[in-house]
Design an enzyme around this catalytic site. Structure first.
Site, PDB file in Angstrom:
ATOM      1  N   HIS A   1     -10.727  -1.365   5.226  1.00 45.57           N
ATOM      2  CA  HIS A   1     -10.102  -2.446   4.451  1.00 45.57           C
ATOM      3  C   HIS A   1      -9.649  -3.559   5.391  1.00 45.57           C
ATOM      4  CE1 HIS A   1      -9.039  -0.159   0.525  1.00 45.57           C
ATOM      5  NE2 HIS A   1     -10.129   0.361   1.077  1.00 45.57           N
TER       6      HIS A   1
ATOM      7  N   GLU B   1      -6.992  -5.380   5.582  1.00 47.06           N
ATOM      8  CA  GLU B   1      -5.625  -5.286   6.098  1.00 47.06           C
ATOM      9  C   GLU B   1      -5.536  -4.307   7.262  1.00 47.06           C
ATOM     10  OE1 GLU B   1      -5.196  -5.452   1.504  1.00 47.06           O
ATOM     11  OE2 GLU B   1      -6.674  -4.785   2.980  1.00 47.06           O
TER      12      GLU B   1
ATOM     13  N   CYS C   1      -3.889  -2.393  -1.649  1.00 44.53           N
ATOM     14  CA  CYS C   1      -3.929  -1.128  -2.369  1.00 44.53           C
ATOM     15  C   CYS C   1      -2.834  -0.209  -1.814  1.00 44.53           C
ATOM     16  CB  CYS C   1      -5.304  -0.488  -2.197  1.00 44.53           C
ATOM     17  SG  CYS C   1      -5.612   0.116  -0.516  1.00 44.53           S
TER      18      CYS C   1
ATOM     19  N   CYS D   1      -3.271   0.536   1.998  1.00 45.66           N
ATOM     20  CA  CYS D   1      -2.949  -0.601   2.865  1.00 45.66           C
ATOM     21  C   CYS D   1      -1.466  -0.936   2.824  1.00 45.66           C
ATOM     22  CB  CYS D   1      -3.799  -1.805   2.496  1.00 45.66           C
ATOM     23  SG  CYS D   1      -5.556  -1.541   2.847  1.00 45.66           S
TER      24      CYS D   1
END
Length: 185
Positions: free
Chosen positions: A71, A73, A101, A104
């Site tokens: 991801h 992040e 999410c 993260c």
């Protein structure tokens, strides 16, 4: 993102003003568009240190790396921690095109990020106010400031358009496979 990596914001106060938040989010939207064209979900992130310097960049890489943790992040956080030689990012701001999410958001709490700014909210998986809010959860040992909705319409449009195109491509592939099977049969 090349030339954006060296940008330093003069008279950094630790909090971006609205114009700078928009500027950064527009840069992230351009990066997200590029990864979206490569087949990744178009999400990009940047970590700014306490002086306004970009110390971590990330964009989704789950498909490219076949990595569930790919991801934007997380990639930006890892880069920032390596560059700073410190996992504690208390004086940092993370900007990202989509609300983080739970995975993260949990990483942001663990990294002790001071502030998070995001574009589009995620009503299905958002963990900084969308479905739940890990930034203020009583179990969290760190509470960060959260600013939602910067360039929200542009971020949501980019994501919505990408997913619509992806669903269309998947339908076309299914139809093509069904037609091929019908010809064989």
């Amino acid at each position: 993102m090349g030339s954006d990596a060296g940008i330093v914001i003069a008279a950094w106060s630790g909090v971006l003003d609205q114009a700078l938040e928009i500027l950064w989010m527009q840069r992230l939207l351009r990066r997200a568009a590029a990864v979206g064209a490569e087949g990744e979900i178009p999400v990009a992130a940047v970590v700014l240190d306490g002086h306004g310097r970009a110390v971590g960049w990330g964009s989704n890489r789950r498909e490219q790396d076949q990595q569930p943790l790919g991801h934007a992040e997380l990639i930006a956080l890892q880069q920032a921690a390596r560059l700073r030689s410190d996992w504690r990012l208390n004086d940092c701001t993370l900007l990202v095109t989509l609300e983080p999410c739970p995975m993260c958001a949990g990483a942001l709490v663990q990294a002790r990020v001071g502030r998070v700014v995001f574009g589009a909210t995620d009503a299905k998986r958002g963990a900084l106010g969308g479905v739940l809010d890990l930034s203020q959860d009583p179990s969290a040992h760190h509470h960060m400031q959260v600013q939602a909705g910067v360039e929200a319409e542009a971020c949501a449009l980019q994501l919505g358009t990408w997913f619509k195109r992806r669903r269309q491509q998947q339908r076309e592939q299914r139809c093509g496979k069904q037609a091929a099977l019908a010809q064989e049969g």
